[in-house]
Enzyme design. Structure first.
Site, short mmCIF file in Angstrom:
data_model
loop_
_atom_site.label_atom_id
_atom_site.label_comp_id
_atom_site.label_asym_id
_atom_site.label_seq_id
_atom_site.Cartn_x
_atom_site.Cartn_y
_atom_site.Cartn_z
N ASP A 214 -8.11 -3.06 -7.59
CA ASP A 214 -7.60 -2.78 -6.26
C ASP A 214 -8.72 -2.18 -5.40
O ASP A 214 -9.29 -1.14 -5.73
CB ASP A 214 -6.43 -1.81 -6.37
CG ASP A 214 -5.75 -1.53 -5.05
OD1 ASP A 214 -6.41 -1.00 -4.13
OD2 ASP A 214 -4.56 -1.85 -4.93
N SER B 289 0.84 -1.19 0.00
CA SER B 289 0.00 0.00 0.00
C SER B 289 0.88 1.25 0.00
O SER B 289 1.70 1.42 -0.90
CB SER B 289 -0.97 -0.02 1.18
OG SER B 289 -1.98 0.96 1.03
N HIS C 234 -6.37 -5.73 -1.84
CA HIS C 234 -5.39 -4.67 -1.61
C HIS C 234 -4.34 -5.22 -0.67
O HIS C 234 -4.61 -5.46 0.51
CB HIS C 234 -6.06 -3.43 -1.01
CG HIS C 234 -5.13 -2.26 -0.86
ND1 HIS C 234 -4.65 -1.56 -1.94
CD2 HIS C 234 -4.59 -1.67 0.25
CE1 HIS C 234 -3.87 -0.58 -1.52
NE2 HIS C 234 -3.81 -0.64 -0.19
#
Length: 270
Positions: A143, A42, A210
């Site tokens: 995502d 991330s 994600h």
């Protein structure tokens, strides 16, 4: 401390923390490393791109050094002429606030910031051309963070028409899936540089997820996500050790039965 915001009394120590961690690892033997992989997920995936060249400079010149960004390839829809569902570009404003608040411009590639706004250089699609160390992009084409915050930010959907879809991709209508397919296409266009790179690698699966490196179930296990029968770990290893060219792109949703699609609750909606 690196800087202090006198108005809000915010202390910015991220760069000093990075330097301290690197110093500690070098003292513990990383200065003799023969192989090294910098990775993150991330925001950490984004910063693994940002720190990649600096990381390589810290290590012996003979070392094999590469970087992996997991779920860090946040795309600038504006650059792809694809605004969010309301017709605006909320993510640009958001990244501009991040870069301005944290004073990040001085840590972005100079070659990029000399050609465009610093906040644009926070997007990997503009940043990566100025990074010389080999990179691997691992990202879900759908995502879940990007769908929720770039394609359909809360400001763009005040009536919450997208609520059920954002919670679970299986709830999406055919029209919503069509819009999400367009987002996937935009991501693939933004990845053209990596696709054409001789040293870069990519694993782009068609999952609603994600971050896919933090858990063993996703990274490498009997039920891990796979592309062409290989887990993420196996694919990254092929790239890192130069066994083969790795430019893996999945077929569009819902073709991939190996996905671990995220399912959120109402509390996760915003």
């Amino acid at each position: 401390m690196e800087e202090v915001n006198e108005i809000y009394r915010l202390y910015y120590r991220g760069q000093r923390i990075w330097q301290a961690v690197m110093k500690n690892l070098l003292e513990k033997g990383m200065d003799k490393a023969e192989q090294a992989l910098l990775s993150g997920c991330s925001a950490g995936g984004l910063t693994s791109f940002l720190h990649c060249d600096n990381f390589k400079e810290l290590l012996p010149k003979t070392a094999k050094v590469k970087c992996l960004g997991d779920a860090g390839f946040f795309i600038d829809a504006y650059g792809l002429n694809k605004p969010d569902i309301s017709g605006f570009y909320h993510i640009r404003s958001y990244f501009n606030e991040v870069v301005t608040l944290q004073g990040s411009a001085k840590h972005l590639p100079l070659g990029c910031t000399s050609r465009m706004y610093s906040s644009q250089c926070f997007f990997p699609q503009y940043m990566l051309p100025y990074i010389n160390t080999p990179l691997f992009v691992l990202n879900a084409a759908y995502d879940s963070w990007q769908i929720k915050n770039i394609l359909v930010p809360s400001e763009a959907d005040p009536g919450r028409y997208w609520q059920l879809c954002k919670l679970d991709i299986e709830n999406c209508s055919s029209r919503q899936l069509e819009i999400m397919q367009g987002y996937r296409n935009g991501m693939l266009r933004a990845l053209t540089l990596v696709k054409n790179s001789t040293s870069g690698g990519m694993f782009i699966n068609s999952c609603y997820a994600h971050c896919q490196t933090e858990m063993q179930d996703l990274w490498h296990s009997p039920n891990s996500p796979r592309l062409y029968s290989k887990t993420i770990a196996e694919t990254v290893a092929d790239w890192f050790f130069n066994r083969t060219v790795v430019k893996e792109i999945d077929c569009p949703y819902p073709c991939d039965s190996t996905c671990h699609n995220r399912v959120f609750t109402d509390e996760d909606y915003d």
